[in-house]
Design an enzyme around this catalytic site. Structure first.
Site, PDB file in Angstrom:
ATOM      1  N   PRO A   1       0.837  -1.199   0.000  1.00 54.05           N
ATOM      2  CG  PRO A   1       0.067  -0.942   2.187  1.00 54.05           C
ATOM      3  CD  PRO A   1       0.813  -1.890   1.293  1.00 54.05           C
ATOM      4  CB  CYS A   2       1.403   3.819  -2.035  1.00 50.75           C
ATOM      5  SG  CYS A   2      -0.078   3.715  -3.067  1.00 50.75           S
TER       6      CYS A   2
END
Length: 311
Positions: A70-71
Site C-alpha cells: 500500500p502507498c
C-alpha cells in the site's frame, strides 16, 4: 526461479508464477482466511504473521521477490519520514527485503492511482528508492483485458533488475495478446464468454463457492453499481465497495443479482477448482485483491525464459 512472495493474499500472483514453472519457496500474509485459502490450493510454504514479527535476514535466498504494497503513507515533504511512517511499514519491508536479500529481480504490483499520487512525485520517489537499493527499474501500466483477462482492470507493475546484470533491462515485459477493437489481435474476452457456462447459483449444483451477495442491484453512476455489459470485459473486480467495510460484488449482466464468488474468481482467471475459504465478504475481498492468474503466468514465463538464458 526461486521466489519469495510478500503480501501474498489468496495467491493469484504466486499461482501464475508456479504454473509457468517457477517455485515459490516462502510466502507471507497477515489475513488468516487468505492464508487458509493459499494453503489449501497452493502449498504450506506460506507464513501467517504480521511482517513486524519477521526478520528479513532469516528469509531464504531467492532469485525473485514479488508482492504489492500500500502507498497511503507517503510524505512528499520529507522522504526520510515517509520510510518511517507507520502506514508505510509494508512498503518499507518490501524495500528492505530487496535491499538486504538482493534478488536478481523483483516484481511489485499496485493500483493505477500510485502514478498520480503527489502529481507523480510518489512514483518517482519509489523508483529512486529501488535504484538506490541497487536496481534498474521500469514502471508499466497494464490493462488486464489486453492479456486475455475478461476484465478491464488497470494495474501498475514495477519491475526491478539488479544492476550487476547490466544497465539494459533483460526482463521483457509481456506484449498484449488481445485488443479492444479486435483488428490486429483477438478481441477482448467478454464477461459472458468467461462465466456464461456456470449454472444458476439458485439451482442445485456442485460448483464450489457458487454463492452470491444479497446486496441489492440498484444502478447508479458509481463503482460497483453500474450495469454490466455482457459483451464487454467485466469492470474491475473490487476488494472494497460500499464504504461500510463490506465488499460490493459487480452486478451480473442479467441485472437480477451480484456475481457469485465463483464467477468473480473466474473473471480473475482463477481455476474453477480453486477453493476460497472464509466468510462471503472475505472470499470476495481475497479475489478482489488478487493479481489475475493468467497475467501472472505470463510474468512467470518471462522469468523462465531468463533462467534458460543463464540469467
Amino acid at each position: 526461479m526461486k521466489i519469495i512472495s510478500l503480501f501474498s493474499g489468496a495467491g493469484g500472483l504466486d499461482l501464475g508464477l508456479i504454473q509457468a514453472g517457477n517455485e515459490v519457496i516462502w510466502a507471507n500474509d497477515i489475513d488468516k482466511d487468505a492464508v487458509a485459502t493459499y494453503r489449501e490450493n497452493i502449498g504450506d510454504h506460506i507464513v501467517c504473521d504480521d511482517i513486524k514479527n519477521i526478520n528479513i535476514y532469516d528469509l531464504p535466498e531467492a532469485d525473485v521477490v514479488v508482492g504489492g504494497f500500500p502507498c497511503q503513507g507517503f510524505s512528499l515533504a520529507n522522504r526520510k519520514r515517509t520510510l518511517e511512517d507507520e502506514r508505510n511499514q509494508l512498503y518499507k519491508f518490501f524495500y528492505s527485503t530487496i535491499k538486504i536479500k538482493q534478488p536478481k529481480f523483483f516484481i511489485a504490483e499496485n493500483v493505477r492511482g500510485i502514478l498520480s499520487l503527489g502529481k507523480g512525485e510518489v512514483i518517482k520517489q519509489i523508483v529512486s528508492d529501488f535504484e538506490e537499493a541497487g536496481y534498474i527499474t521500469t514502471v508499466n501500466l497494464v490493462n488486464m483485458a489486453n492479456y486475455g483477462v475478461p476484465q478491464t482492470r488497470q494495474r501498475v507493475l514495477i519491475i526491478g533488475q539488479r544492476k550487476d546484470y547490466g544497465e539494459e533491462m533483460l526482463f521483457q515485459f509481456p506484449q498484449p495478446t488481445f485488443s479492444k477493437d479486435g483488428k490486429d489481435l483477438p478481441r477482448w474476452i467478454s464477461i459472458k464468454d468467461a462465466i456464461d457456462h456456470f449454472p444458476d447459483p439458485d439451482t442445485e449444483n456442485n460448483v464450489i463457492n457458487h454463492i452470491y451477495s444479497a446486496y441489492k442491484v440498484e444502478y447508479r453512476n458509481y463503482t460497483g453499481h453500474r450495469k454490466t455489459d455482457p459483451n464487454k470485459p467485466s469492470p474491475t473486480i473490487l476488494a472494497r465497495g460500499n464504504g461500510k467495510g463490506g465488499v460490493c460484488a459487480i452486478p451480473h449482466y442479467n441485472g437480477k443479482r451480484r456475481l457469485s464468488i465463483r464467477e468473480s474468481a473466474s473473471v480473475q482467471t482463477f481455476p474453477e477448482k480453486f477453493h476460497f475459504i472464509g466468510s462471503m465478504n472475505s472470499c470476495y475481498r481475497q479475489i478482489g485483491n488478487a493479481v489475475p492468474v493468467k497475467f501472472a503466468k505470463l510474468l512467470g514465463e518471462e522469468l523462465i525464459r531468463l533462467e534458460h538464458n543463464g540469467v
